[in-house]
Design a protein around this motif. Sequence first.
Motif, short mmCIF file in Angstrom:
data_model
loop_
_atom_site.label_atom_id
_atom_site.label_comp_id
_atom_site.label_asym_id
_atom_site.label_seq_id
_atom_site.Cartn_x
_atom_site.Cartn_y
_atom_site.Cartn_z
N ALA B 73 -37.54 -11.91 8.77
CA ALA B 73 -36.49 -10.97 8.36
C ALA B 73 -35.91 -10.31 9.59
O ALA B 73 -36.61 -10.05 10.56
CB ALA B 73 -37.08 -9.93 7.42
N ASN B 74 -34.63 -10.04 9.53
CA ASN B 74 -33.97 -9.31 10.60
C ASN B 74 -33.88 -7.84 10.18
O ASN B 74 -33.07 -7.48 9.33
CB ASN B 74 -32.58 -9.90 10.86
N GLU B 75 -34.70 -7.03 10.79
CA GLU B 75 -34.74 -5.60 10.44
C GLU B 75 -33.84 -4.78 11.35
O GLU B 75 -33.83 -3.56 11.27
CB GLU B 75 -36.18 -5.09 10.53
N SER B 76 -33.09 -5.45 12.23
CA SER B 76 -32.22 -4.71 13.14
C SER B 76 -30.83 -4.55 12.52
O SER B 76 -30.58 -4.99 11.41
CB SER B 76 -32.12 -5.45 14.48
N GLU B 77 -29.93 -3.94 13.27
CA GLU B 77 -28.58 -3.66 12.76
C GLU B 77 -27.57 -4.72 13.18
O GLU B 77 -26.39 -4.61 12.86
CB GLU B 77 -28.11 -2.29 13.28
N SER B 78 -28.00 -5.70 13.93
CA SER B 78 -27.05 -6.72 14.39
C SER B 78 -27.60 -8.12 14.15
O SER B 78 -28.81 -8.31 14.00
CB SER B 78 -26.77 -6.53 15.89
N ALA B 79 -26.67 -9.10 14.11
CA ALA B 79 -27.09 -10.50 13.93
C ALA B 79 -27.89 -10.95 15.14
O ALA B 79 -27.63 -10.51 16.26
CB ALA B 79 -25.87 -11.38 13.76
N GLN B 80 -28.85 -11.81 14.91
CA GLN B 80 -29.70 -12.28 15.99
C GLN B 80 -29.67 -13.80 16.06
O GLN B 80 -29.86 -14.47 15.06
CB GLN B 80 -31.16 -11.84 15.76
N ASP B 81 -29.39 -14.29 17.26
CA ASP B 81 -29.51 -15.73 17.51
C ASP B 81 -30.91 -15.95 18.07
O ASP B 81 -31.30 -15.31 19.05
CB ASP B 81 -28.49 -16.19 18.55
N PHE B 82 -31.65 -16.83 17.44
CA PHE B 82 -33.00 -17.10 17.96
C PHE B 82 -33.29 -18.59 17.88
O PHE B 82 -32.63 -19.32 17.16
CB PHE B 82 -34.06 -16.29 17.20
N ARG B 83 -34.24 -19.00 18.67
CA ARG B 83 -34.70 -20.39 18.58
C ARG B 83 -36.21 -20.37 18.41
O ARG B 83 -36.88 -19.42 18.85
CB ARG B 83 -34.27 -21.19 19.80
N TYR B 84 -36.72 -21.38 17.77
CA TYR B 84 -38.15 -21.37 17.50
C TYR B 84 -38.73 -22.77 17.65
O TYR B 84 -38.02 -23.77 17.60
CB TYR B 84 -38.44 -20.80 16.10
N LEU B 85 -40.04 -22.78 17.83
CA LEU B 85 -40.75 -24.04 18.07
C LEU B 85 -42.05 -24.02 17.28
O LEU B 85 -42.78 -23.03 17.32
CB LEU B 85 -41.06 -24.16 19.57
N PHE B 86 -42.33 -25.09 16.58
CA PHE B 86 -43.64 -25.27 15.95
C PHE B 86 -44.41 -26.31 16.76
O PHE B 86 -43.86 -27.36 17.11
CB PHE B 86 -43.48 -25.79 14.51
N GLU B 87 -45.65 -25.99 17.06
CA GLU B 87 -46.52 -26.95 17.74
C GLU B 87 -47.74 -27.19 16.86
O GLU B 87 -48.16 -26.28 16.12
CB GLU B 87 -46.97 -26.39 19.09
#
Lengths: 204, 137
Positions: B73-87
């Motif tokens: 969930a994004n609990e901040s006030e702005s949109a967030q670009d993120f990247r993620y990795l599953f290993e």
Amino acid sequence: MNRLHLTLSASCLALATSCASGPERIDPHSDEAVTSMGVDYSELVEWADTLTRRMLDSGFLDSGAFGEQPITMVVSDVENKTDLSQFPKEVVLARIRSAMLGSGKARFTTVYGDDAIDRMTRETQDKWEDPLFDATQIPEGGQAAVARLSVRTQILWVHAQAGSSRQNTYEVRMWVTDVASGTAVWEGLSDPIAKKFTRSKVGW
Amino acid sequence: MKHLLSATAILAAAAACATPPVNTVEPAPPQPAGREVWITKINKSSTLEHSVAVQRALVDESEGVLRVQLEVANESESAQDFRYLFEWFDGEGLKLYEATEGWRRETIAPGQHQYLRASASSPEAADWRFTVQKWSR
């Protein structure tokens, strides 16, 4: 005068050196990677991951309807319906094939199909009459596996333009056919990759 | 006066670029089929912890492969670009080779909840790790 030329030349050289950037190795998944209006490397890997997961999660390979695992599959035509003339389909297909093999649920024939064919299976059979070879080492004919499932792929593209903005949206459509019945047993799409470019209104 | 105009223009431009927040309504979640697991977090960035907050981790092994679903969930006030990795790791803790492994990019609007799903293709997978990082467009 000569001094002026020398100073100018030195300045130009310094400027050119400061702007130039030699080749450097980068992480292809990092923010340093070039973002084009087409489909970039990390996006191809992402497509492969999504499609593999959707295929394995759907459970059709576990239904028992296509014989024992690993089920033999074949890569059928890959249709490029994009503006990219040299679409690197192998980057996606190689990962899907490798992951499917690693799952133990399916394996791909390399004797026929539209990707990663190895002609050596067929050529080995042709060595029967070649005195150079020990014929007893040549495998008996009739052992090559016939694929029960076929994977067909389309790379799709939608282009949109409004004012000075352009957008390219790409996605992969993939479906698996049971070659016995000729019906699709799984159909899926990748997530779309959308790229937007807005041309600057200030001309040079 | 000039300063006021400039500030208004900047504010207007920022507002135009901002991703609007989202509100979500859903029924109370059903009893999950998968197993909810405790997660250990190693946070280097408190901002990221807030903007891509992992709220729930479900694990399912019923199909013979390890499948993970994270609710973020994004609990901040702005949109967030993120990247993620599953290993993925085997029972001995050794990292497994996954042909499709790579960072994936997502954008999450303020207030939005997203489900990030991943499956290990290898039946040897017994453990997993999730890494998240900010992404610059």
